[in-house]
Design a protein around this motif. Structure first.
Motif, short mmCIF file in Angstrom:
data_model
loop_
_atom_site.label_atom_id
_atom_site.label_comp_id
_atom_site.label_asym_id
_atom_site.label_seq_id
_atom_site.Cartn_x
_atom_site.Cartn_y
_atom_site.Cartn_z
N THR A 194 0.83 -1.20 0.00
CA THR A 194 0.00 0.00 0.00
C THR A 194 0.86 1.25 0.00
OG1 THR A 194 -1.80 -1.11 1.18
CG2 THR A 194 -1.74 1.29 1.29
N ILE A 195 1.89 1.26 0.83
CA ILE A 195 2.76 2.42 0.94
C ILE A 195 3.46 2.71 -0.39
CG2 ILE A 195 4.88 3.30 2.03
CD1 ILE A 195 4.00 1.78 4.57
N ASP A 196 3.95 1.65 -1.04
CA ASP A 196 4.74 1.84 -2.27
C ASP A 196 3.89 2.22 -3.48
OD1 ASP A 196 7.02 1.27 -0.90
OD2 ASP A 196 7.19 -0.80 -1.59
N ARG A 225 -4.11 1.18 11.97
CA ARG A 225 -5.49 0.69 11.82
C ARG A 225 -6.13 1.25 10.55
NH1 ARG A 225 -5.40 1.83 17.45
NH2 ARG A 225 -6.45 3.82 17.10
N ALA A 226 -5.83 2.51 10.25
CA ALA A 226 -6.43 3.12 9.06
C ALA A 226 -5.93 2.45 7.79
CB ALA A 226 -6.13 4.62 9.04
N LEU A 227 -4.62 2.22 7.71
CA LEU A 227 -4.05 1.58 6.52
C LEU A 227 -4.57 0.17 6.33
CD1 LEU A 227 -0.35 2.82 6.77
CD2 LEU A 227 -2.10 3.60 5.18
N ALA A 228 -4.86 -0.50 7.45
CA ALA A 228 -5.39 -1.87 7.37
C ALA A 228 -6.72 -1.91 6.62
CB ALA A 228 -5.54 -2.45 8.77
N LYS A 229 -7.49 -0.82 6.65
CA LYS A 229 -8.78 -0.79 5.94
C LYS A 229 -8.60 -0.85 4.43
CE LYS A 229 -10.92 1.95 9.60
NZ LYS A 229 -11.55 3.26 9.96
N ALA A 275 -18.57 13.62 -2.70
CA ALA A 275 -18.42 13.19 -4.09
C ALA A 275 -17.00 12.76 -4.44
CB ALA A 275 -18.85 14.32 -5.03
N LEU A 276 -16.06 12.94 -3.53
CA LEU A 276 -14.68 12.53 -3.81
C LEU A 276 -14.60 11.03 -4.06
CD1 LEU A 276 -12.39 14.47 -1.30
CD2 LEU A 276 -12.34 14.62 -3.80
N PRO A 277 -13.86 10.59 -5.06
CA PRO A 277 -13.70 9.15 -5.30
C PRO A 277 -13.18 8.40 -4.08
CG PRO A 277 -12.88 10.39 -7.17
CD PRO A 277 -13.20 11.39 -6.11
N ALA A 278 -12.26 9.00 -3.35
CA ALA A 278 -11.71 8.33 -2.16
C ALA A 278 -12.77 8.13 -1.10
CB ALA A 278 -10.54 9.13 -1.60
N VAL A 279 -13.69 9.09 -0.97
CA VAL A 279 -14.77 8.97 0.01
C VAL A 279 -15.75 7.90 -0.44
CG1 VAL A 279 -16.70 10.18 1.10
CG2 VAL A 279 -14.50 11.36 0.77
N GLU A 280 -16.10 7.92 -1.71
CA GLU A 280 -17.08 6.95 -2.21
C GLU A 280 -16.55 5.52 -2.17
OE1 GLU A 280 -17.91 8.54 -6.08
OE2 GLU A 280 -19.65 9.69 -5.35
N SER A 281 -15.23 5.36 -2.32
CA SER A 281 -14.65 4.01 -2.34
C SER A 281 -14.19 3.53 -0.97
CB SER A 281 -13.44 3.99 -3.29
OG SER A 281 -12.39 4.80 -2.77
N GLY A 282 -14.36 4.35 0.05
CA GLY A 282 -13.91 3.97 1.39
C GLY A 282 -12.43 4.20 1.61
#
Length: 329
Positions: free
Chosen positions: A197-199, A322-326, A290-297
């Motif tokens: 995820t980081i990379d 914990r956030a990255l784990a999502k 409406a942000l794509p990041a918000v809509e996709s979780g």
């Protein structure tokens, strides 16, 4: 971010910019004098600080903390006899033991420039630890030095150096060693667990504070965001070299839509995971929803109780983990 009673710019600088180094070296007498005065004279160290070279007790017992030194010293296990005021929001997120240590101390002023010098002197401190604006030092610095050895840090002191130097001056290095080891362990765990995820992900960290103008937010590139970028390795935007941090620029809500180019948006939440009160107006906008990041979780709330000592930073790292784990579920 921390909200000690300084200007916003001073508070931000306290956590986020590179420090001028404070070096502590042992010195003192030969220990041959058996009198109380001789023993006391021998048990000293010299400290090179913002206010020059200061001789301090090797094992100070009655420490007063002023300005940004309050909570970092307590975080390291210190028990000051005097403190300046901190905000209710800062006290609310302290562990019970640290909150008790703060409340047991005498409050000697609302902030660095408003210290009650008579009350401070009555505490008979053997060391005073100070970090506040240079204007406050000009106002009370010499009088503080006349009461007890006083060690001053500039507002540009980097947080890890700040913690280390407070630990050395206050003789609480055992707790510092434990905290630094835990910090390295948590950083390594996050990097190893979330490497893919980081990379392969672009992030942006946004926020707003109670000082922000209505209808504005900012891109956070200092404070806890700086830790995520520089220590963890997240791909986060930052100001160009030599320029003011992006966090200093207020952006209108209309520009929230520009965040669509990032894969993940992080934002501030409280200890219970709710958007912080200052940030709540952002999440209520249709542009945010409406942000794509918000809509996709992929909009992640992260708790940052502070960023000028290891204790709150460790809490931040747990929340970030914990956030990255999502993202990997």
């Amino acid at each position: 971010m921390s909200s000690t009673p300084l200007t916003r710019r001073g508070t931000v600088l306290a956590a986020a910019l590179t420090s001028a180094t404070l070096l502590l070296t042992a010195c003192g007498g030969d220990g041959g004098d058996s009198s109380d005065a001789g023993e006391k004279a021998a048990a000293t160290r010299s400290v090179k600080a913002e206010n020059g070279t200061v001789k301090i007790p090797a094992d100070p017992q009655r420490i007063v903390t002023i300005g940004n030194t309050n909570l970092p010293f307590i975080d390291l296990g210190g028990k000051p006899v005097g403190v300046t005021e901190v905000s209710d929001s800062e006290l609310a997120v302290l562990p019970d033991e640290q909150k008790s240590a703060y409340e047991a101390a005498e409050v000697v002023g609302s902030d660095g420039g408003e210290v009650d010098l008579e009350k401070l002197a009555a505490l008979k401190p053997d060391l005073i630890l100070v970090q506040f604006h240079s204007n406050d030092w000009d106002k009370v610095g010499k009088r503080l030095e006349s009461i007890a050895p006083t060690v001053l840090w500039g507002l540009d002191t980097e947080w890890k150096a700040f913690a280390g130097e407070i630990a050395e001056a206050g003789n609480v290095t055992d707790e510092l060693s434990r905290q630094t080891a835990e910090f390295k362990k948590k950083v390594t765990k996050i990097q190893e667990t979330h490497r893919k995820t980081i990379d392969g992900t672009s992030f942006v960290d946004i926020s707003r504070g109670d000082w922000s103008d209505p209808g504005t937010f900012y891109i956070a590139d200092i404070g806890c965001s700086e830790i995520a970028r520089d220590d963890i390795g997240l791909d986060l935007p930052e100001a160009a070299a030599g320029k003011d941090p992006l966090a200093y620029d207020s952006l209108p809500f209309e520009q929230i839509s520009d965040l669509a180019k990032y894969d993940v948006v992080t934002y501030p939440v409280d200890a219970d995971g709710r958007p912080t009160k200052p940030f709540k107006p952002v999440v209520d906008t249709n542009t945010w929803k409406a942000l794509p990041a918000v809509e996709s979780g992929s909009a992640l709330g992260v708790f940052c109780p502070g960023n000028n000592s290891y204790g709150p930073v460790l809490q931040y790292l747990d929340s970030l983990d914990r956030a990255l784990a999502k993202l990997t579920k």
